[in-house]
Design an enzyme around this catalytic site. Structure first.
Site, PDB file in Angstrom:
ATOM      1  N   GLY A   2       0.781  -1.313   0.027  1.00  0.00           N
ATOM      2  CA  GLY A   2      -0.224   0.117   0.036  1.00  0.00           C
ATOM      3  C   GLY A   2       0.935   1.267   0.134  1.00  0.00           C
ATOM      4  O   GLY A   2       2.213   1.191  -0.031  1.00  0.00           O
ATOM      5  N   GLY A   7       0.681   5.613   1.110  1.00  0.00           N
ATOM      6  CA  GLY A   7      -0.154   6.853   1.916  1.00  0.00           C
ATOM      7  C   GLY A   7       0.774   8.084   1.567  1.00  0.00           C
ATOM      8  O   GLY A   7       1.824   8.205   1.091  1.00  0.00           O
ATOM      9  N   GLY A   8       0.449   9.160   2.445  1.00  0.00           N
ATOM     10  CA  GLY A   8       1.271  10.253   2.463  1.00  0.00           C
ATOM     11  C   GLY A   8       2.526   9.908   3.189  1.00  0.00           C
ATOM     12  O   GLY A   8       3.583  11.022   2.952  1.00  0.00           O
ATOM     13  N   PHE A   9       2.647   9.003   3.776  1.00  0.00           N
ATOM     14  CA  PHE A   9       3.862   8.967   4.504  1.00  0.00           C
ATOM     15  C   PHE A   9       4.916   7.952   3.632  1.00  0.00           C
ATOM     16  O   PHE A   9       6.231   8.090   4.032  1.00  0.00           O
ATOM     17  CB  PHE A   9       3.761   7.927   5.873  1.00  0.00           C
ATOM     18  CG  PHE A   9       3.068   6.768   5.626  1.00  0.00           C
ATOM     19  CD1 PHE A   9       3.796   5.715   5.209  1.00  0.00           C
ATOM     20  CD2 PHE A   9       1.618   6.477   5.644  1.00  0.00           C
ATOM     21  CE1 PHE A   9       3.307   4.509   4.910  1.00  0.00           C
ATOM     22  CE2 PHE A   9       1.245   5.585   5.467  1.00  0.00           C
ATOM     23  CZ  PHE A   9       1.817   4.292   5.053  1.00  0.00           C
ATOM     24  N   GLY A  10       4.673   7.354   2.698  1.00  0.00           N
ATOM     25  CA  GLY A  10       5.353   6.681   1.891  1.00  0.00           C
ATOM     26  C   GLY A  10       4.706   5.395   1.559  1.00  0.00           C
ATOM     27  O   GLY A  10       3.518   5.201   1.305  1.00  0.00           O
ATOM     28  N   VAL A  53       4.373   0.905   2.039  1.00  0.00           N
ATOM     29  CA  VAL A  53       4.647  -0.433   2.924  1.00  0.00           C
ATOM     30  C   VAL A  53       4.808  -1.522   1.655  1.00  0.00           C
ATOM     31  O   VAL A  53       4.115  -1.810   1.045  1.00  0.00           O
ATOM     32  CB  VAL A  53       3.411  -0.488   3.823  1.00  0.00           C
ATOM     33  CG1 VAL A  53       3.284  -1.875   4.645  1.00  0.00           C
ATOM     34  CG2 VAL A  53       3.255   0.496   4.780  1.00  0.00           C
ATOM     35  N   LYS A  62       7.733  -0.294   6.645  1.00  0.00           N
ATOM     36  CA  LYS A  62       6.965   0.748   6.243  1.00  0.00           C
ATOM     37  C   LYS A  62       8.200   1.897   5.879  1.00  0.00           C
ATOM     38  O   LYS A  62       9.083   2.223   6.712  1.00  0.00           O
ATOM     39  CB  LYS A  62       6.528   1.322   7.587  1.00  0.00           C
ATOM     40  CG  LYS A  62       5.777   2.738   7.215  1.00  0.00           C
ATOM     41  CD  LYS A  62       5.038   3.108   8.594  1.00  0.00           C
ATOM     42  CE  LYS A  62       4.594   4.362   8.558  1.00  0.00           C
ATOM     43  NZ  LYS A  62       3.858   4.764   9.810  1.00  0.00           N
ATOM     44  N   ASP A 114      -4.601   8.904  16.185  1.00  0.00           N
ATOM     45  CA  ASP A 114      -4.853   8.914  14.806  1.00  0.00           C
ATOM     46  C   ASP A 114      -5.612   7.625  14.632  1.00  0.00           C
ATOM     47  O   ASP A 114      -5.315   6.787  13.951  1.00  0.00           O
ATOM     48  CB  ASP A 114      -3.556   9.228  13.865  1.00  0.00           C
ATOM     49  CG  ASP A 114      -3.942   9.237  12.558  1.00  0.00           C
ATOM     50  OD1 ASP A 114      -5.097   9.841  11.919  1.00  0.00           O
ATOM     51  OD2 ASP A 114      -3.126   9.130  11.482  1.00  0.00           O
TER      52      ASP A 114
END
Length: 811
Positions: free
Chosen positions: A507, A509-512, A514, A528, A625
């Site tokens: 997957g 996301g905004g963080f990077g 996985v 991650k 969160d």
């Protein structure tokens, strides 16, 4: 005829007098009865006694409950094993002064069976909640002919006693109810065990289920969280006449009770007047290590270690093969047997729950040195400790059997001195000398070189088999938090993920991104990999490491390690084959996999994980969160909370703080956090409520639309609740199959709405939520949820958002 009429009128007048007087005073005299519908109330109006039906039961019992608390909370029941099935019961004195309950046919279904006679007996309900039979002219508490405090059920009230009258042989112990609707004795009983040194023991049937430990002058050694407080104070009394534990409230205006619930949990509850709810203040059983003798003989349990069980110094597993697969049933044995004549010694183990003290020996007047000498003189003595830890310690407690049911405590544990052979003692001393001398020489001669080497090591971020140490406050104003975590080499992770290939990506996301990976030993992992421009920077990266590395719970994802090489920041987790919760509940096809029992199990698991973060872990952690994409699912669809990059660590007594940088996800943030930057454990409760309603409905709160209005999911749930159409929000893929679970679904929705109420004080704690999910306790009516306004529909970014809160000040 006139005489008959007069007699009839006199009877009516007498019955009326009896009922009215009984309803307005705290005393019941021999010529007065209590019928179903009439009550007596204690002088201060604290408690009420009469006929009552617990829970949803239709059976009638004579009970005592809090008068001033809206939801009737029962603290004592007389005929708990012989209920009445009609409302024709009568409570009265008999000719011997005993308290009896009669059914509609006039048959005795229950009696106080008092063997003490009094001249002028009266029944009185006291403001302590005690119901007594006494002589009307004698109010001395020592002369009660009978009292309900001597016959408790599942509730332990302030001022009552748990233990023994050694002169009469009377034992006062607690017994759980079978259920919220059935007060007959359940499986669990809570006793003061007087076999050896007195201790509190919970039994399930005849087997010990939990042991609170020995009283050490301050608390029971197995209850380190029982600290001096402003709510109540406890004491343990031991004399020639009595042996009992009791507690008194500091402020009598705050109703406080201890109970044994139907699951065998010892809990302390306080009534919060502002929110009109019972607040769970303390649970004696905190984690798996509280299961009796989990690590068996000479094993010590530490919930923050993996595995939780390990052998004490000088001992080793009896079966290493069994211990390797976490089977601790065989316990530990001595590496070297005691010789008794060759100078056996003792190893001090600080911070423990003292071992099971049945069949032990004690003397409260001996010093610790005298205790040591006595243990050495007896070849069967295996350990010793103080009986009282106050001041410099006093008293002597000796063990002569295998040491079992030991648990390690970070704080408020007890010192235990365990006997080992002279040869093992010598090994320990030589090992200490072998380690200390080189360290002293090295520190003295090479301090500068070591500091330089450490600096270079950190600078290079070299991986391999080394460990990473962070010292970061993580939002903790009470001090630093130390974290230790294995460092993975970048090459190792690249090989495990096929060079971070697209095929390995789980997957993004905004963080990077996985990635799924497999280490050379065959262990599956999830990596991650934070992107260079990720909103989750170094601070959040360190914060996630410092938080999750110290947590151990079945409903939290396990962090295996991290990597910080060549500008990369990566976290290595256990692999979750079913990915995240949002991929199921928000997908019409995938959601069919989740029937109601699976969804309920997920809801309960998330609640347990949050409870651990807020109350049971070494650190009090606010996640900040919690959302569907941050809940991962294992092979069995069991939930595990993940992503602690924005979590905050609070002190043991803290429950929240303020921030100028609001982090979280739209749709899950509580009003006070999103608007004012105020976060607390109640912020997480709000997020949990949103998530619960999403699991039930299969809809996203932020992206929810409805043809009849522009409310979000919370507003829609509130409308259906107030219109008595609550079940209309249930996901259509399970709606037709929940008939047998309708009450459970309704309770879940009610709980969700309680969690998302506008004001934090109105929301329950996670401890209360877990109780609501696992019992049939009456649920309060929820108030309007936060963000209950219609909005213009527009697309919103569901990724983590960072908002800056500007503080307004006068010019």
């Amino acid at each position: 005829m006139e005489m008959c009429a007069n007699a009839f009128l006199f009877s009516i007048l007498f019955l009326s007098l009896s009922l009215n007087s009984a309803a307005n005073v705290d005393i019941l005299r021999p010529n007065q009865n209590i019928t179903d519908g009439s009550t007596i109330v204690s002088a201060g109006g604290h408690f009420e006694l009469g006929f009552i039906s617990p829970g949803s039961s239709t059976n009638r019992y004579v009970g005592i409950w809090y008068k001033k608390i809206p939801a009737k909370t029962i603290v004592w029941i007389a005929n708990k094993e012989t209920p009445l099935n009609t409302t024709s019961g009568i409570l009265k004195h008999n000719i011997n002064g005993n308290l009896i309950i009669l059914n509609g046919l006039g048959h005795v279904v229950w009696s106080s069976n008092s063997s003490t006679s009094v001249n002028n007996p009266v029944l009185q309900l006291l403001d302590s909640g005690n119901f007594v039979i006494r002589d009307e002219n004698d109010s001395d508490t020592e002369n009660y002919a009978w009292q309900s405090f001597d016959n408790p059920g599942n509730t332990f009230l302030p001022g009552s006693k748990l233990g023994w009258n050694l002169e009469t042989g009377l034992e006062r112990y607690l017994s759980s109810w079978k259920s919220e609707d059935d007060p007959s004795p359940g499986e669990y009983t809570y006793h003061v065990d007087r076999d050896g040194y007195p201790q509190l023991i919970m039994r399930k049937g005849s087997a010990i289920d939990f042991r609170a430990g020995t009283w050490n002058g301050v608390r029971f050694s197995g209850s380190p969280n029982l600290k001096p407080n402003r709510i109540y104070h406890s004491d343990f009394v031991s004399s020639n006449k009595e042996l009992y534990y009791h507690y008194e409230v500091v402020d009598a205006s705050i109703p406080t009770r201890k109970i044994i619930n139907s699951l065998g949990k010892s809990q302390t509850w306080m009534w919060i007047e502002q929110s009109q709810t019972w607040q769970l203040y303390l649970t004696a059983q905190k984690d798996e290590c509280d299961h009796y003798a989990l690590c068996r003989a000479y094993g010590s349990c530490n919930i923050n270690s993996s595995p939780a069980c390990e052998c004490l110094d000088g001992f080793e597993p009896k079966s290493q093969k069994e211990w390797d697969v976490a089977d601790w049933s065989s316990g530990c044995v001595r590496k070297v047997q005691l010789s008794c004549t060759d100078g056996d010694g003792f190893v001090k183990h600080p911070g423990l729950k003292s071992p099971d003290a049945r069949q032990s020996w004690f003397d409260r007047n001996m010093t610790l040195d005298e205790c040591k000498s006595m243990c050495l003189r007896n070849c069967s003595c295996t350990a010793y400790a103080n009986t009282d830890i106050r001041g410099s310690g006093s008293g002597c407690l000796l063990w002569f059997n295998e040491l079992i049911d030991i648990k390690e405590h970070k704080q408020n544990g007890q010192d235990l001195y365990i006997r080992i052979s002279a040869s093992e003692l010598a090994k320990g001393r030589s090992k200490v000398r072998f380690i200390i001398i080189p360290i002293i020489l090295t520190v003295t001669m090479m301090l500068g070189v070591c500091l330089w080497a450490i600096r270079m090591r950190w600078k290079k971020h070299a991986g391999g088999n080394r460990r990473l140490f962070f010292k970061t406050d993580g939002g903790n104003r009470n001090g630093d938090v130390d974290s230790e975590l294995p460092l993975f080499d970048l090459t190792t992770l690249a090989n495990a993920t096929n060079g971070f290939s697209t095929n390995s990506k789980l997957g993004e996301g905004g963080f990077g991104s996985v990635y799924k990976g497999m280490l050379h030993e065959g262990k599956e992992i999830a990596v991650k990999r934070l992107s260079k421009d990720s909103t989750q920077g170094l601070k959040e990266f360190k914060n996630e490491v410092s938080c999750i590395a110290q947590l151990q719970h079945r409903n939290l994802v396990k962090l295996l390690g991290c990597s910080m090489q060549k500008g990369e920041r990566m976290l290595v987790y256990e692999y979750m084959p079913n990915k995240s919760l949002d991929s199921f509940i928000f997908d019409k096809e995938q959601s069919k996999v989740l029937d109601w029992p699976k969804r309920y199990n997920i809801i309960y698991g998330i609640a347990r994980g949050l409870l651990y973060l807020h109350q049971d872990s070494r650190l009090r952690i606010i996640h900040r969160d919690l959302k569907a994409s941050n809940v991962l699912l294992d092979h069995g669809m069991n939930p595990k909370i993940s992503d602690f990059g924005t979590a905050r660590i609070c002190g043991e007594t803290e429950t929240g703080a303020n921030t100028t940088k609001v982090v979280g996800t739209y749709g899950y943030m509580s009003p006070e956090y999103a608007i004012d930057g105020k976060f607390s454990i109640k912020s997480d409760v709000y997020s949990f409520g949103v998530l619960l309603l999403e699991i039930v409905s299969g809809e996203s709160n932020a992206n929810f639309t409805h043809p009849d209005h522009n409310f979000n999911l919370l507003g829609h749930a509130w409308r259906t609740y107030t219109n008595y159409e609550t079940l209309d929000i249930v996901d259509e893929v399970i709606a037709k199959s929940i008939h047998e679970h309708q009450l459970e679904v309704f309770r879940a929705i009610n709980i969700g709405l309680l969690c998302v109420q506008q004001y934090p004080a109105d929301r329950p704690t996670m401890a209360s939520v877990v109780l609501m999910l696992t019992s049939k306790v009456p649920l309060p009516q929820p108030k309007q949820p936060g963000f209950f306004t219609e909005r213009k529909l527009h697309e919103r970014d569901s990724a983590t958002n960072y908002l800056t809160v500007t503080t307004m000040a006068p010019r």
